[in-house]
Design an enzyme around this catalytic site. Structure first.
Site, PDB file in Angstrom:
ATOM      1  CB  THR A  71      41.364  41.352  37.100  1.00 41.45           C
ATOM      2  OG1 THR A  71      40.487  40.756  38.261  1.00 41.45           O
ATOM      3  CG2 THR A  71      39.910  40.964  35.776  1.00 41.45           C
ATOM      4  CB  SER A 201      45.991  38.816  43.396  1.00 40.18           C
ATOM      5  OG  SER A 201      45.734  40.182  43.648  1.00 40.18           O
ATOM      6  N   GLY A 202      48.351  41.145  44.427  1.00 44.84           N
ATOM      7  CA  GLY A 202      49.365  41.203  45.570  1.00 44.84           C
ATOM      8  C   GLY A 202      48.613  41.670  47.341  1.00 44.84           C
ATOM      9  CB  CYS A 324      20.978  38.942  47.248  1.00 45.59           C
ATOM     10  SG  CYS A 324      21.435  37.522  47.926  1.00 45.59           S
TER      11      CYS A 324
HETATM   12  N1  PLP Z   1      41.847  34.782  40.677  1.00 41.90           N
HETATM   13  C1  PLP Z   1      41.338  34.050  41.986  1.00 41.90           C
HETATM   14  C2  PLP Z   1      41.300  32.657  42.640  1.00 41.90           C
HETATM   15  C3  PLP Z   1      40.823  36.031  43.109  1.00 41.90           C
HETATM   16  O1  PLP Z   1      40.586  35.357  43.972  1.00 41.90           O
HETATM   17  C4  PLP Z   1      40.844  37.170  42.565  1.00 41.90           C
HETATM   18  C5  PLP Z   1      40.500  37.906  43.666  1.00 41.90           C
HETATM   19  O2  PLP Z   1      39.312  37.824  43.930  1.00 41.90           O
HETATM   20  C6  PLP Z   1      41.170  37.196  41.140  1.00 41.90           C
HETATM   21  C7  PLP Z   1      42.223  36.183  40.549  1.00 41.90           C
HETATM   22  C8  PLP Z   1      41.346  38.902  41.149  1.00 41.90           C
HETATM   23  O3  PLP Z   1      42.112  39.281  41.465  1.00 41.90           O
HETATM   24  P1  PLP Z   1      42.880  40.658  41.573  1.00 41.90           P
HETATM   25  O4  PLP Z   1      41.920  41.522  42.677  1.00 41.90           O
HETATM   26  O5  PLP Z   1      43.988  40.702  41.676  1.00 41.90           O
HETATM   27  O6  PLP Z   1      42.413  41.390  40.167  1.00 41.90           O
END
Ligand code: PLP
Length: 379
Positions: A71, A201-202, A324
């Site tokens: 993110t 993302s790790g 929800c």
């Molecule tokens: N992008 C996608 C496609 C994801 O599935 C996710 C996590 O659910 C993210 C971005 C965000 O990842 P992070 O949890 O490392 O911020």
């Protein structure tokens, strides 16, 4: 326990756990920015991790930045590029099926005077090419944002075709690609992929939460999101953590070695579940050519959350793609954008696998679904 919620997060692998302990030893824990010998050792360790990580991703070390999560990587790439390159154009192209990390970054840009143009998505989860061409031909497009593998459906972006179209109709447009759900599940070589900025993302590949990567291709200039001590070439301030970066690298090494094996295992599980669930009247919402790590399925007679809790009774964990609230039932915006009808989308559940899942678990899952239908379906 059966854990089919690996797209949300994964369990920490044994080797990552072991590596974490090694990396927290006193002798490795100095601040990499410190001038003394211990600081130099810490910096060497950190830069070594960066170099090895870059190598596995097909990038140059100076193109890799460690962040706290994908993110943060998405926010940095999208906001940072538009902030730095005001003369490149005022418009951004994307789709409405992106992850919220992208969509909310775009919303921020929209609130700050930028024009966001959304390309239509088909029932196959892919951008509609005519719509992409139409939006590009309006001109002024500085940035295009896409996702390599959709987190709700597993739909794979036909990236070669999409990037070719972007670069031929709008050569100066820079491409940001969310690679979070693709990492370790399909081969990725950043040198040949064609994207200018990517996020990873790790915790989706059996590392710990709190580590992400942002790739910025050499020559692409962006403003940092996090400023301060100027670490990581000024791109992401804050004391570098060899522990977090090293955990990511350890996980990356493991998944990179096992891509084919993982894919073969998960494909069998996915095909079996598709067949068995379809025979029971469930509707498969993941496209046929989706990456098999995600299987989105709509169960007749059970709203998403009800099915999630029924499965939970049997220690089986999946996720709903709808959240929800007391006032309003929210249905997956991704499925609705693809053209899935609201009723089918309201019953959608996402099963997501890791290479550690087994066929025995898949069989057990089907057995439990039968029991749930017998016990809980109101006829
Ligand atoms: N992008 C996608 C496609 C994801 O599935 C996710 C996590 O659910 C993210 C971005 C965000 O990842 P992070 O949890 O490392 O911020």
């Amino acid at each position: 326990m059966i854990y089919f919620d690996n797209s949300a997060t994964t369990f920490v692998s044994e080797s990552v756990r072991k590596r974490l302990i090694e990396l927290t030893e006193d002798s490795l824990s100095a601040n990499p920015g410190a001038l003394h010998r211990l600081g130099n050792q810490a910096m060497d360790l950190y830069e070594g991790i960066r170099k090895e990580t870059a190598g596995l991703l097909g990038a140059k070390p100076e193109e890799i930045f460690f962040t706290s999560c994908a993110t943060e990587s998405a926010n940095t790439a999208i906001k940072g590029y538009m902030s730095r390159n005001k003369r490149s154009g005022n418009a951004v192209i994307s789709t409405r099926t992106e992850h919220k990390a992208t969509l909310e970054s775009l919303e921020y840009l929209a609130n700050n005077g930028y024009e966001i143009r959304y390309v239509k998505t088909g029932l196959d989860g892919k951008p509609v090419m005519e719509s992409l061409e139409e939006e590009l031909s309006k001109g002024d497009v500085a940035l295009a944002c896409f996702t390599l593998v959709n987190n709700e459906t597993g739909a794979v972006l036909p990236y070669e075709q999409v990037f070719k179209t972007v670069k031929s109709l709008s050569p100066s447009t820079v491409i940001y690609l969310d690679c979070v759900q693709a990492l370790g599940k399909m081969p990725i070589n950043l040198a040949s992929l064609g994207a200018d900025m990517c996020s990873f993302s790790g915790h989706k590949i059996h590392s710990i939460k709190g580590n992400g990567i942002l790739y910025v291709k050499k020559g692409v200039r962006i403003d940092p999101l996090i400023v301060g001590g100027g670490q990581q070439d000024g791109m992401r301030s804050g004391t570098q953590s060899a522990v977090l970066a090293g955990a990511f690298l350890e996980a990356l090494k493991e998944v990179s070695e096992g891509i084919e094996e993982g894919l073969s295992n998960v494909s069998k599980i996915n095909s079996y579940l598709r067949k068995e669930l379809t025979a029971r009247g469930a509707v498969i919402l993941s496209p046929d050519d989706a990456l098999p790590y995600v299987l989105n399925v709509s169960f007749k007679g059970f709203e998403s959350e009800t099915m999630l809790h029924c499965l939970e009774i049997y220690d089986i964990y999946v996720s709903t793609v709808s959240a929800c609230s007391a006032k309003q039932k929210k249905v997956s915006y991704v499925l609705l954008e693809m053209g899935v009808d609201r009723k089918t989308a309201a019953n959608a559940v996402r099963l997501s696998f890791s290479r550690y899942n087994t066929m025995d678990e898949a069989e057990e899952f089907i057995k439990r679904v039968d029991e749930i239908y017998d016990q809980f379906l109101v006829k």
